[in-house]
Design a protein around this motif. Structure first.
Motif, mmCIF file in Angstrom:
data_model
loop_
_atom_site.group_PDB
_atom_site.id
_atom_site.type_symbol
_atom_site.label_atom_id
_atom_site.label_comp_id
_atom_site.label_asym_id
_atom_site.label_seq_id
_atom_site.Cartn_x
_atom_site.Cartn_y
_atom_site.Cartn_z
ATOM 1 N N ASP A 120 53.396 8.868 -15.111
ATOM 2 C CA ASP A 120 52.836 10.107 -14.285
ATOM 3 C C ASP A 120 52.662 11.372 -15.258
ATOM 4 O O ASP A 120 53.987 11.541 -15.785
ATOM 5 C CB ASP A 120 53.246 10.025 -13.402
ATOM 6 C CG ASP A 120 52.352 11.277 -12.484
ATOM 7 O OD1 ASP A 120 51.104 11.710 -12.763
ATOM 8 O OD2 ASP A 120 52.591 11.383 -10.731
ATOM 9 N N ALA A 121 52.222 11.713 -15.995
ATOM 10 C CA ALA A 121 51.484 12.259 -17.051
ATOM 11 C C ALA A 121 50.715 13.843 -16.098
ATOM 12 O O ALA A 121 51.194 15.574 -17.169
ATOM 13 C CB ALA A 121 50.700 12.273 -18.716
ATOM 14 N N ASP A 122 50.783 13.598 -15.467
ATOM 15 C CA ASP A 122 50.316 14.900 -15.165
ATOM 16 C C ASP A 122 51.821 16.075 -14.152
ATOM 17 O O ASP A 122 52.102 16.268 -13.471
ATOM 18 C CB ASP A 122 49.263 15.219 -13.603
ATOM 19 C CG ASP A 122 48.521 16.154 -13.131
ATOM 20 O OD1 ASP A 122 49.324 17.505 -13.002
ATOM 21 O OD2 ASP A 122 47.987 15.749 -11.773
ATOM 22 N N VAL A 161 52.895 9.917 -8.643
ATOM 23 C CA VAL A 161 53.970 8.614 -8.635
ATOM 24 C C VAL A 161 54.374 8.383 -7.139
ATOM 25 O O VAL A 161 54.832 7.514 -6.357
ATOM 26 C CB VAL A 161 53.629 8.044 -10.070
ATOM 27 C CG1 VAL A 161 55.482 7.038 -9.826
ATOM 28 C CG2 VAL A 161 52.938 8.038 -10.555
ATOM 29 N N PRO A 162 55.511 10.061 -7.237
ATOM 30 C CA PRO A 162 56.534 9.877 -6.429
ATOM 31 C C PRO A 162 55.732 9.412 -4.766
ATOM 32 O O PRO A 162 56.142 8.187 -4.083
ATOM 33 C CB PRO A 162 56.562 11.098 -6.166
ATOM 34 C CG PRO A 162 56.596 11.288 -7.430
ATOM 35 C CD PRO A 162 55.765 11.158 -7.815
ATOM 36 N N MET A 195 46.330 10.200 -16.514
ATOM 37 C CA MET A 195 46.687 11.382 -17.359
ATOM 38 C C MET A 195 46.577 12.787 -16.640
ATOM 39 O O MET A 195 45.425 12.726 -14.643
ATOM 40 C CB MET A 195 45.461 11.768 -18.381
ATOM 41 C CG MET A 195 45.704 11.130 -19.670
ATOM 42 S SD MET A 195 46.798 11.431 -20.197
ATOM 43 C CE MET A 195 46.643 12.795 -21.174
ATOM 44 N N PRO A 196 46.674 13.747 -16.428
ATOM 45 C CA PRO A 196 46.068 14.554 -15.454
ATOM 46 C C PRO A 196 44.818 15.371 -15.341
ATOM 47 O O PRO A 196 44.027 14.954 -16.980
ATOM 48 C CB PRO A 196 46.973 16.525 -15.881
ATOM 49 C CG PRO A 196 47.529 16.103 -17.808
ATOM 50 C CD PRO A 196 47.375 14.627 -17.202
ATOM 51 N N PRO A 197 43.729 15.897 -15.021
ATOM 52 C CA PRO A 197 42.426 16.117 -14.695
ATOM 53 C C PRO A 197 42.053 17.188 -16.096
ATOM 54 O O PRO A 197 43.232 18.320 -16.518
ATOM 55 C CB PRO A 197 42.174 16.758 -13.329
ATOM 56 C CG PRO A 197 42.690 16.840 -13.068
ATOM 57 C CD PRO A 197 44.307 16.014 -13.685
ATOM 58 N N GLY A 198 40.662 17.427 -16.501
ATOM 59 C CA GLY A 198 40.686 17.799 -18.256
ATOM 60 C C GLY A 198 40.500 17.201 -19.382
ATOM 61 O O GLY A 198 40.952 15.874 -19.208
ATOM 62 N N THR A 199 40.788 18.360 -20.156
ATOM 63 C CA THR A 199 40.272 17.564 -21.603
ATOM 64 C C THR A 199 41.420 19.120 -22.384
ATOM 65 O O THR A 199 40.849 19.802 -23.099
ATOM 66 C CB THR A 199 39.219 17.775 -22.189
ATOM 67 O OG1 THR A 199 38.551 19.345 -21.730
ATOM 68 C CG2 THR A 199 38.211 16.685 -21.188
ATOM 69 N N GLY A 200 42.810 19.130 -21.942
ATOM 70 C CA GLY A 200 44.182 20.412 -21.864
ATOM 71 C C GLY A 200 44.987 20.161 -22.991
ATOM 72 O O GLY A 200 44.704 18.409 -23.771
ATOM 73 N N ASP A 201 46.100 20.736 -22.847
ATOM 74 C CA ASP A 201 46.861 20.186 -23.696
ATOM 75 C C ASP A 201 47.808 19.116 -23.620
ATOM 76 O O ASP A 201 47.947 18.562 -24.856
ATOM 77 C CB ASP A 201 48.019 21.355 -23.192
ATOM 78 C CG ASP A 201 48.816 22.720 -24.312
ATOM 79 O OD1 ASP A 201 47.051 22.549 -24.681
ATOM 80 O OD2 ASP A 201 47.860 23.232 -23.191
#
Length: 364
Positions: free
Chosen positions: A142-144, A150-151, A221-227
């Protein structure tokens, strides 16, 4: 044994002296994002970029001080930089080292979306479970960092353990290995971290977790196109990315941006999944296209990427996800589980392609 508290950790950190300022790292304001939860401690040490890796011993000393406290079960300490390094002149340009993979993991794939609210995490969780049903040793990261799912999706309430105080053991459930920052903090506790802290934490969740051996690691991944997306694309030789979108034009616009980002970083796009493709009435079985229909398929054709399949909008997917037993586990013979398995089969086939070399970043 009394539970360790925030003040206990700060006192331990105050024993670590920053050689640059001569003060403790607490007094010097280097400690950021401290979280103490049920014996699990996480924090960042933020230094100027010019100090770079020379501050790594400082991080290790701070980590050791906190690890020695009674009641501490694990410590996650990351080193971050808050200033830009000077730009190198064109005559001195050089290539950054190629990033390495995750030890013991054959393939890493990212499940991404251009925007939130399209069911990406639900798709990632069920995809990972479906890949495991196909016989692959599978993990789910879970990279967000700001909004871990995920929990709740797996109903995991325990904390990850560490045998040596440095490497975390992933939590296994339903036959796959999982890891999330949400395992270390409360569900309603916000992560107020800057971008560099997030990317450093993500790097540690990849490298400081005992993932091996795995055939595939699915990264939600978290939404968007960031870090976070750039961290994954530039530091890990991703086998590919799966883009999740609903059929409506508004979501597809952002999905195209996500797809373009992976292409620019030379990450193969394994395909597009159309989530919430059709609403099926639980009473009569009538199908309604609430968010339109076929938009993701047409987008895939236009952009010349594979179309991986359609996932229907049904109450059972939501109910099983909220209950912590995703549909692939709870109702494996259902039409909905079959849809996820079909997507997993196409992804598994794509994983047999040659490994992509990681992109090399050239400084000019």
């Amino acid at each position: 044994m009394a539970e360790v508290g925030r003040e206990d950790v700060l006192k331990a950190l105050a024993r670590t002296i920053d050689p640059e300022s001569g003060q403790s790292i607490v007094a010097a304001g280097l400690v950021q994002g401290l979280v103490v939860k049920s014996g699990h401690v996480s924090f960042a040490i933020e230094v100027p970029a010019a100090r770079g890796r020379e501050a790594e011993p400082l991080r290790k000393r701070a980590e050791a001080e906190v690890s020695s406290l009674p009641g501490v079960l694990s410590v996650t300490a990351v080193l971050t930089a808050h200033q830009e390094s000077p730009r190198a002149p064109a005559a001195a340009r050089h290539a950054a080292p190629s990033p390495s993979g995750v030890p013991g993991v054959a393939a890493v794939i990212a499940v991404a979306s251009g925007k939130g609210g399209v069911g990406k995490s639900t798709v990632a969780a069920n995809l990972a479970l479906a890949l495991a049903k196909l016989g692959l040793k599978t993990g789910l990261l879970d990279a967000d960092i700001y909004g871990p799912s995920v929990p709740r999706l797996f109903d995991i309430r325990e904390k990850p353990k560490s045998r040596d105080g440095k490497v975390l053991e992933p939590i296994e459930k339903f036959g796959i290995k999982t890891m999330s920052i949400g395992f270390l903090v409360g569900e309603e506790e916000p992560m107020i971290w800057r971008g560099p802290m997030v990317t450093s934490a993500l790097s540690q969740l990849l490298g400081d977790v005992a993932w091996a051996p795995l055939d595939v690691l699915v990264v939600d991944m978290p939404p968007g196109t960031g870090d976070a997306q750039l961290t994954m694309a530039q530091r890990v030789p991703l086998k590919g990315a799966v883009i999740v979108s609903t059929p409506q034009d508004l979501a597809l616009v952002d999905a195209r941006k996500g797809l373009a980002m992976f292409r620019k970083t030379q990450v193969p796009v394994l395909g597009i999944v159309e989530n919430m493709s059709v609403f099926v009435c639980p009473n009569c079985g009538h199908e309604s296209h609430i968010f339109a229909h076929g938009g993701a398929r047409r987008t895939a054709e236009t952009l010349d990427v594979p179309f991986l399949g359609e996932i229907p909008l049904v109450a059972s997917i939501r109910e099983t996800s909220d209950a912590g037993t995703p549909i692939v586990v709870q109702e494996p013979e259902s039409r909905e589980a079959a849809a996820f398995l079909a997507v997993a089969e196409r992804v598994a086939a794509a994983l047999s392609a040659p490994v992509r070399p990681a992109p090399r970043i050239v400084m000019e």
